[in-house]
Design an enzyme around this catalytic site. Sequence first.
Site, PDB file in Angstrom:
ATOM      1  N   ARG A   1       0.855  -1.182   0.000  1.00 49.82           N
ATOM      2  CA  ARG A   1       0.000   0.000   0.000  1.00 49.82           C
ATOM      3  C   ARG A   1       0.897   1.239   0.000  1.00 49.82           C
ATOM      4  NH1 ARG A   1      -5.182  -1.455   0.770  1.00 49.82           N
ATOM      5  NH2 ARG A   1      -5.654  -3.398   1.853  1.00 49.82           N
ATOM      6  N   ALA A   2       0.285   2.405  -0.175  1.00 48.85           N
ATOM      7  CA  ALA A   2       1.055   3.642  -0.259  1.00 48.85           C
ATOM      8  C   ALA A   2       1.837   3.894   1.021  1.00 48.85           C
ATOM      9  CB  ALA A   2       0.115   4.805  -0.526  1.00 48.85           C
ATOM     10  N   ILE A   3       3.070   4.353   0.866  1.00 44.41           N
ATOM     11  CA  ILE A   3       3.870   4.802   2.010  1.00 44.41           C
ATOM     12  C   ILE A   3       3.771   6.322   2.101  1.00 44.41           C
ATOM     13  CG2 ILE A   3       6.160   4.859   3.044  1.00 44.41           C
ATOM     14  CD1 ILE A   3       6.812   2.297   1.550  1.00 44.41           C
ATOM     15  N   THR A   4       4.263   7.009   1.090  1.00 49.58           N
ATOM     16  CA  THR A   4       4.166   8.472   1.061  1.00 49.58           C
ATOM     17  C   THR A   4       3.434   8.952  -0.185  1.00 49.58           C
ATOM     18  OG1 THR A   4       6.332   8.590  -0.016  1.00 49.58           O
ATOM     19  CG2 THR A   4       6.300   8.743   2.380  1.00 49.58           C
TER      20      THR A   4
ATOM     21  N   THR B   1       0.188   0.119  -5.430  1.00 51.94           N
ATOM     22  CA  THR B   1      -0.459  -0.804  -6.367  1.00 51.94           C
ATOM     23  C   THR B   1      -1.612  -1.550  -5.692  1.00 51.94           C
ATOM     24  OG1 THR B   1       1.597  -1.077  -7.598  1.00 51.94           O
ATOM     25  CG2 THR B   1      -0.081  -2.763  -7.906  1.00 51.94           C
TER      26      THR B   1
ATOM     27  N   ASP C   1      12.580   7.241   3.340  1.00 52.56           N
ATOM     28  CA  ASP C   1      12.737   6.206   2.320  1.00 52.56           C
ATOM     29  C   ASP C   1      14.215   6.115   1.948  1.00 52.56           C
ATOM     30  OD1 ASP C   1      11.782   4.166   0.840  1.00 52.56           O
ATOM     31  OD2 ASP C   1      10.723   5.375  -0.633  1.00 52.56           O
TER      32      ASP C   1
ATOM     33  N   SER D   1      13.656  -3.452   2.088  1.00 52.04           N
ATOM     34  CA  SER D   1      12.200  -3.565   2.082  1.00 52.04           C
ATOM     35  C   SER D   1      11.714  -4.285   0.830  1.00 52.04           C
ATOM     36  CB  SER D   1      11.575  -2.170   2.169  1.00 52.04           C
ATOM     37  OG  SER D   1      10.175  -2.221   1.994  1.00 52.04           O
TER      38      SER D   1
END
Length: 509
Positions: A202-205, A210, A263, A271
């Site tokens: 899922r989105a981090i920033t 996707t 990041d 990761s």
Amino acid sequence: MLKLKSVAIDTFKENVAYLHRDCPLYRTEGFQALMKIEISVKGNVRPVLAVLNIVDDCAIVDTNELGLSTQAFGQLAKRQGVNVSIAPATPPISLESVHRKIAGETLNKNEYHLICQDILENRYSKMEIAAFLVACSHNGLEREEVFFLTKAMVDTGKCLNWGEAIVVDKHCIGGIPGNRTTMIVMPIIAAHGMLMPKTSSRAITSPAGTADTMEVLANVELSIEQMKKVVQQHRGMLTWGGTARLAPVDDILISVERPLSMDSTGQLVASILSKKIAAGSTHLLIDIPVGTSAKIHHNQAALALRKLFEYIGDLFGLYIEVVVSDGSQPIGNGIGPALEARDVQQVLSNQKCAPSDLREKSLRLAGRILEFDPDVRGGQGYNIARDILESGRAFEKMQAIIAAQGVQQKQQRKAALEYSVTAIKSGYVHAIDNLNIAHIASLAGAPIDKNAGINISKKVGDNVKKGDILFTIYACFKSNYEFSTQFSNENNAYVIEKNPPVTNDNYFI
């Protein structure tokens, strides 16, 4: 002994306990807010650890109760009202290694394993996890440390084995809004017959990951057994990796990285590769976009990152090919889960209105992956990918996979608020700021609100007249609408000049 109570608060991957200030234990045993405690239930082999919060409202917890957040209560798997005992938690031994990393020292394989194990067992608070992440980012990770961290995250979770010699995957390091190529590449590869069991984040920033975009169309939270069933039937899937507990420590680290907008290079590589190795991949394509407002600004930095990916991949026996792509502007037209899903469906169904840049990049990436197949000659992958897409086989495969994963039934709130940002002068678009565009889409509510985000009308190289719409903001709530429109008016995401720009048609290096 205290009575257990479920406090319906989602504390996002952190165990939190709630104790009333007038509880006799608080008065006599020296419990303090934000200290870590061990919670024990008779018959349970291991206690559950949590960060303690002190409350003054009996409506939350009474003086004889211990409240637990949703995650912590689920770990105890007990009913309301059972007796529990609490005690101060023993500080994790691995915290000494974190202090050494803060001091700039290099850690060994065992130290990273112990850190990851303690994080997984909730022995670290989010403040301590943040200290570890900042130390790794600020002081950097040696190549061997990246390997140790990657291996520790793999070893503390589950691993999938698909029983085939070639299991392919792809990953983009991110930073480019709307770059939803995976959802086009995966059905092309699966339609060809290669195995591509894709687990995504899922989105981090960003305004969408996707998994966030795929969730608009299908269920993405599948168990390992459900994943295997879908892949056996269709040779591909696209799910969220969190439910399968693949490298679960990575998900915990991401939950802290997200609000910090962190990041760093070493953590990024660890990761990505920990998830791919745990997912059973044997062949991996990495996409590194380069641009002034991308994560990587220069080709030299991209090539250094490529070497690090390849070095770590070799140590795990994972074949990695890295492409350096054009990251000068957003890919596709939509930014935000629903808008990106629309673009994907347009490309897969060969609609004339489909964004050509998303289509072309997806075909090039799919072509590279197809060439992992020993029966495909070098240079022929692109043509095969294009034929699969144009024949409709990729669209049919995607629809079959969506049905197998479960068609999304949840109704999302509509984005009733719209705002168009227009050109302040005539000329040609020379640049689009990826960071500003992504931030505007996030302020609009994406990815939490699936239908929120941005639709781009003009790309680099386009001729515009004063007053032409550059992009449109969609928001579901007035507060998001006001934040996003104010930011867009104060921060110009477009650079417009009098003469046409020199465009870069070279997608890959």
